[in-house]
Design a protein around this motif. Sequence first.
Motif, PDB file in Angstrom:
ATOM      1  N   PRO A 101       0.817  -1.221   0.000  1.00 37.30           N
ATOM      2  CA  PRO A 101       0.000   0.000   0.000  1.00 37.30           C
ATOM      3  C   PRO A 101       0.851   1.273   0.000  1.00 37.30           C
ATOM      4  CG  PRO A 101      -0.729  -1.535   1.708  1.00 37.30           C
ATOM      5  CD  PRO A 101       0.513  -2.108   1.124  1.00 37.30           C
ATOM      6  N   LYS A 102       2.044   1.179   0.575  1.00 40.50           N
ATOM      7  CA  LYS A 102       2.943   2.341   0.586  1.00 40.50           C
ATOM      8  C   LYS A 102       3.323   2.726  -0.839  1.00 40.50           C
ATOM      9  CE  LYS A 102       5.578   1.869   4.818  1.00 40.50           C
ATOM     10  NZ  LYS A 102       6.903   1.559   5.360  1.00 40.50           N
ATOM     11  N   ILE A 103       3.507   1.705  -1.672  1.00 40.86           N
ATOM     12  CA  ILE A 103       3.912   1.978  -3.050  1.00 40.86           C
ATOM     13  C   ILE A 103       2.717   2.464  -3.866  1.00 40.86           C
ATOM     14  CG2 ILE A 103       4.754   0.950  -5.194  1.00 40.86           C
ATOM     15  CD1 ILE A 103       6.368  -1.015  -3.577  1.00 40.86           C
ATOM     16  N   GLN A 104       1.590   1.792  -3.720  1.00 38.13           N
ATOM     17  CA  GLN A 104       0.420   2.073  -4.573  1.00 38.13           C
ATOM     18  C   GLN A 104       0.085   3.549  -4.686  1.00 38.13           C
ATOM     19  OE1 GLN A 104      -3.123  -0.121  -4.591  1.00 38.13           O
ATOM     20  NE2 GLN A 104      -2.189  -2.076  -4.045  1.00 38.13           N
ATOM     21  N   GLY A 105      -0.130   4.163  -3.509  1.00 40.77           N
ATOM     22  CA  GLY A 105      -0.566   5.565  -3.512  1.00 40.77           C
ATOM     23  C   GLY A 105       0.458   6.468  -4.175  1.00 40.77           C
ATOM     24  N   LEU A 106       1.720   6.263  -3.797  1.00 41.81           N
ATOM     25  CA  LEU A 106       2.777   7.125  -4.316  1.00 41.81           C
ATOM     26  C   LEU A 106       2.970   6.914  -5.821  1.00 41.81           C
ATOM     27  CD1 LEU A 106       5.176   9.050  -3.895  1.00 41.81           C
ATOM     28  CD2 LEU A 106       6.577   7.058  -3.384  1.00 41.81           C
ATOM     29  N   LEU A 107       3.007   5.659  -6.219  1.00 40.11           N
ATOM     30  CA  LEU A 107       3.247   5.333  -7.623  1.00 40.11           C
ATOM     31  C   LEU A 107       2.161   5.932  -8.519  1.00 40.11           C
ATOM     32  CD1 LEU A 107       5.007   3.611  -9.572  1.00 40.11           C
ATOM     33  CD2 LEU A 107       3.348   1.785  -9.245  1.00 40.11           C
ATOM     34  N   TRP A 129       5.318   7.142   3.034  1.00 36.18           N
ATOM     35  CA  TRP A 129       6.086   6.845   1.820  1.00 36.18           C
ATOM     36  C   TRP A 129       7.193   7.867   1.551  1.00 36.18           C
ATOM     37  CZ3 TRP A 129       0.698   7.086  -0.714  1.00 36.18           C
ATOM     38  CH2 TRP A 129       0.370   8.372  -1.123  1.00 36.18           C
ATOM     39  N   ASP A 130       7.576   8.649   2.572  1.00 38.17           N
ATOM     40  CA  ASP A 130       8.618   9.675   2.411  1.00 38.17           C
ATOM     41  C   ASP A 130       9.912   9.159   1.792  1.00 38.17           C
ATOM     42  OD1 ASP A 130       7.361  11.917   3.047  1.00 38.17           O
ATOM     43  OD2 ASP A 130       8.249  12.204   5.042  1.00 38.17           O
ATOM     44  N   ILE A 149      13.487   3.392 -12.085  1.00 35.67           N
ATOM     45  CA  ILE A 149      12.759   3.477 -10.818  1.00 35.67           C
ATOM     46  C   ILE A 149      13.678   3.055  -9.681  1.00 35.67           C
ATOM     47  CG2 ILE A 149      10.722   2.615  -9.576  1.00 35.67           C
ATOM     48  CD1 ILE A 149       9.395   2.220 -12.347  1.00 35.67           C
ATOM     49  N   SER A 150      13.529   3.730  -8.555  1.00 34.24           N
ATOM     50  CA  SER A 150      14.414   3.468  -7.413  1.00 34.24           C
ATOM     51  C   SER A 150      14.273   2.037  -6.886  1.00 34.24           C
ATOM     52  CB  SER A 150      14.082   4.452  -6.295  1.00 34.24           C
ATOM     53  OG  SER A 150      14.676   4.019  -5.101  1.00 34.24           O
ATOM     54  N   GLN A 155      12.532  -3.044  -3.029  1.00 38.54           N
ATOM     55  CA  GLN A 155      12.841  -3.479  -1.655  1.00 38.54           C
ATOM     56  C   GLN A 155      11.606  -3.395  -0.755  1.00 38.54           C
ATOM     57  OE1 GLN A 155      16.223  -0.991  -0.822  1.00 38.54           O
ATOM     58  NE2 GLN A 155      17.583  -2.236  -2.113  1.00 38.54           N
ATOM     59  N   GLU A 156      10.845  -2.328  -0.942  1.00 37.20           N
ATOM     60  CA  GLU A 156       9.619  -2.184  -0.150  1.00 37.20           C
ATOM     61  C   GLU A 156       8.637  -3.323  -0.482  1.00 37.20           C
ATOM     62  OE1 GLU A 156       8.268  -0.764   2.362  1.00 37.20           O
ATOM     63  OE2 GLU A 156       6.205  -1.404   1.915  1.00 37.20           O
ATOM     64  N   GLN A 157       8.551  -3.674  -1.763  1.00 37.75           N
ATOM     65  CA  GLN A 157       7.665  -4.760  -2.165  1.00 37.75           C
ATOM     66  C   GLN A 157       8.137  -6.090  -1.552  1.00 37.75           C
ATOM     67  OE1 GLN A 157       4.823  -4.680  -3.315  1.00 37.75           O
ATOM     68  NE2 GLN A 157       4.331  -6.611  -4.315  1.00 37.75           N
ATOM     69  N   ASP A 158       9.452  -6.275  -1.513  1.00 37.10           N
ATOM     70  CA  ASP A 158      10.018  -7.468  -0.859  1.00 37.10           C
ATOM     71  C   ASP A 158       9.598  -7.520   0.607  1.00 37.10           C
ATOM     72  OD1 ASP A 158      11.381  -9.042  -2.677  1.00 37.10           O
ATOM     73  OD2 ASP A 158      13.160  -7.762  -2.665  1.00 37.10           O
ATOM     74  N   ARG A 159       9.774  -6.383   1.286  1.00 38.66           N
ATOM     75  CA  ARG A 159       9.418  -6.308   2.712  1.00 38.66           C
ATOM     76  C   ARG A 159       7.952  -6.677   2.917  1.00 38.66           C
ATOM     77  NH1 ARG A 159      13.111  -2.077   3.433  1.00 38.66           N
ATOM     78  NH2 ARG A 159      11.731  -0.596   2.428  1.00 38.66           N
ATOM     79  N   TYR A 160       7.125  -6.101   2.055  1.00 41.62           N
ATOM     80  CA  TYR A 160       5.681  -6.317   2.170  1.00 41.62           C
ATOM     81  C   TYR A 160       5.315  -7.790   1.949  1.00 41.62           C
ATOM     82  CZ  TYR A 160       0.722  -5.929   0.871  1.00 41.62           C
ATOM     83  OH  TYR A 160      -0.636  -6.095   0.770  1.00 41.62           O
TER      84      TYR A 160
END
Length: 276
Positions: A101-107, A129-130, A149-150, A155-160
Amino acid sequence: MKDYNWSEDTFNDIDWTAHGRALRRHDNHRPTMVKYLNKVLPVGAFLHKTNPKYYAGCPSCNNPSETRHHLMECSSPERIKWREKCYSAVLAYVQKKDTSPKIQGLLLSGLKVCLHHQNPTTIQEDPSWDTLKQAQDAIGWHHLLKGRISKQFSQEQDRYLNMKKTATKRNNGLTWLTGLIDIIYKEWWKLWDMRNQDRHGHDMRTKSQAKKAQAIRQLTQFYEAYQQEVPEHLEWLFQIPLESRMQLNTPVIIQFLNTWEPVLQESHYTTALETG
Ligand SMILES: [Zn+2]
């Protein structure tokens, strides 16, 4: 790196593995994709600069200068629809792929900015998502559409996925990001294809119209360049006025230009040398 004002850290923060893997899925369009990624896409303004015989304008909305930015900004109804479709395709992907969800909104917020050429400062703020945002801020948000893309995203997707215990060999941050870039490239290709159909025609009739328009443009330039300064022994070339010659069949016009343009160029050059 210099081209984009990237520091070494920023350059290294781009997920080049995902970028490379996605690009390999588009091997059949590789030459054009590479031009797109390296700012040498043959858009009208670019072509016209290399040779004025090419039309500089946008074939879809008649803007007098089709720049790389214009390709995205174009206000033709088809292009507006494309922007919506591109957004929907990414939205569908992130939903289907159970994206953090952190990625979705920002992306999605960042994608909107790219597609509508808005200032990246208009991207929504959210403390959660800072880190991701700052990482892509450094790379540049418009690079999103180029698949730069960074790594923070993968990495965030991996964590999730690890947190949800759903990570597998085939479902992890890298495969997720590769798939995302692949979708973006697919959508971009649709845009380029659409633009090419507008420029070069999409069926026999429109293709022949586009060829005729190009031949007339070159013929007009030929008359403008040489009619007033033609050597005496070639004056007969201009006995048929431009307006009448334009009416001839396209192959006849092209044949005329192919035969006589080099001759006049040569004589023009020689005269210039003689008169200094
Ligand atoms: Zn346009």
